[in-house]
Design a protein around this motif. Structure first.
Motif, short mmCIF file in Angstrom:
data_model
loop_
_atom_site.label_atom_id
_atom_site.label_comp_id
_atom_site.label_asym_id
_atom_site.label_seq_id
_atom_site.Cartn_x
_atom_site.Cartn_y
_atom_site.Cartn_z
N ASP A 150 -19.07 25.27 -19.16
CA ASP A 150 -21.12 25.32 -17.64
C ASP A 150 -21.28 23.75 -18.31
O ASP A 150 -21.31 23.50 -16.69
N THR B 69 -20.11 21.17 -19.05
CA THR B 69 -19.85 19.91 -18.22
C THR B 69 -19.62 19.85 -16.99
O THR B 69 -19.61 18.75 -16.00
N ARG B 70 -19.76 21.77 -16.36
CA ARG B 70 -19.84 20.65 -14.70
C ARG B 70 -21.25 20.96 -14.45
O ARG B 70 -20.91 20.37 -13.02
N GLN C 256 -22.47 17.97 -11.76
CA GLN C 256 -23.09 18.42 -10.79
C GLN C 256 -24.88 17.48 -10.71
O GLN C 256 -25.20 17.12 -9.59
N SER D 282 -16.76 22.63 -8.48
CA SER D 282 -16.48 23.18 -9.26
C SER D 282 -15.97 22.51 -10.68
O SER D 282 -16.20 21.84 -11.11
N THR D 283 -15.76 23.92 -11.12
CA THR D 283 -15.71 23.64 -13.19
C THR D 283 -14.13 22.85 -13.14
O THR D 283 -13.96 22.01 -14.33
N GLU E 190 -12.71 20.66 -10.93
CA GLU E 190 -13.19 19.01 -11.07
C GLU E 190 -14.25 18.50 -11.83
O GLU E 190 -13.63 17.65 -12.45
N ALA E 191 -14.73 19.35 -12.36
CA ALA E 191 -15.72 18.84 -13.48
C ALA E 191 -14.67 18.73 -15.25
O ALA E 191 -14.82 17.16 -15.29
#
Length: 280
Positions: free
Chosen positions: A102, A104-105, A109, A124-125, A127-128
């Protein structure tokens, strides 16, 4: 802590592990288990592709050391195993994994919002985490997030040879005690869930986090609650030498492989309670 092991690890079998919680069946099947976990989190295409990544670009082990430790603890130390403590350990580990993903996302963002404003796409998670695995400073942030979640969950530093002693109370709300080995195992369990390129680095009487992908990457998990976790392999060696501890193993201060990590776990269990060890 003890000297790092030099012997080969014992292998468990599917039949021996059949009734053991947190067992992945056979160690050989751990990769398939991990890929299915990644598929559930990120989508099947990403999981399928992960098999083709070079070892340096993904989670490098075929197993979770925390799961392997739990399996071996129940096989080798059945009289000392507390299954409630094991359940608590994995409940906390999975919560730490959720928090790290979470954060990292959210970090990606926020970066996109600063750059593009309100028109920024929502990452998205997958991608992060993928982005964090490719940049050393973001991978450091990821491990810092793991450390923060472990601290908030109730971590205290104390020598603990196996999970049943580390989480002796078996309660989510009570403090638990981890040393450098168990902190490394927990961190790598999280990394296995996210397919992140983290690895265990042995040193005399010690273990910390490194990476095959980034040779200079080093994180000292026992610094949780005391400052930044980032360190260097040179600092680790210098600290030991100042304490009069010199390395005699060429593997020291380098990320280790599957066989070495399994052997280390087994040696620690044998050292913890040799009179109670059941050899298989």
């Amino acid at each position: 802590m003890i000297d790092r092991p030099r012997a080969k690890a014992q292998e468990t079998t599917a039949s021996a592990n059949a009734d053991i919680p947190y067992s992945s069946g056979s160690i050989a099947s751990r990769r398939a288990f991990m890929v299915s976990s990644i598929a559930a989190l990120f989508g099947a295409s990403q999981a399928q592709a992960s098999e083709n990544y070079p070892r340096s670009e993904r989670y490098p082990y075929s197993f979770s050391p925390l799961e392997f430790l739990a399996e071996q603890e129940q096989l080798m130390l059945p009289k000392k195993t507390n299954r409630k403590a094991l359940h608590t350990a994995f409940t906390i580990a999975n919560a730490v994994a959720d928090h790290a993903a979470d954060m990292t996302r959210i970090r990606l963002q926020d970066a996109l919002l600063r750059k593009y404003g309100s028109s920024a796409p929502l990452p998205s998670t997958k991608e992060a985490l993928g982005r964090a695995s490719r940049r050393q400073h973001l991978l450091e942030n990821y491990v810092e997030d793991i450390g923060n979640a472990i601290r908030v969950a109730g971590y205290r530093y104390q020598a603990a040879d196996f999970l049943s002693s580390a989480f002796a109370d078996g309660q989510i709300e009570t403090p638990f005690h981890l040393d450098c080995d168990l902190l490394t195992h927990l961190t790598l369990h999280v990394a296995a869930e996210h397919n992140m390129p983290l690895a265990a680095v042995p040193a005399p009487h010690h273990m910390y986090i490194g990476s095959f992908r980034f040779p200079q990457f080093a994180m000292e998990m026992t610094n949780i609650g005391r400052g930044h976790l980032a360190t260097t392999h040179r600092e680790q060696r210098k600290h030991n030498e100042e304490e009069g501890i010199r390395s005699r193993d060429p593997q020291d201060y380098r990320p280790c492989d599957d066989e070495y990590l399994k052997a280390d776990i087994i040696r620690c269990l044998e050292f913890a309670a040799p009179q109670n060890v059941t050899h298989i």
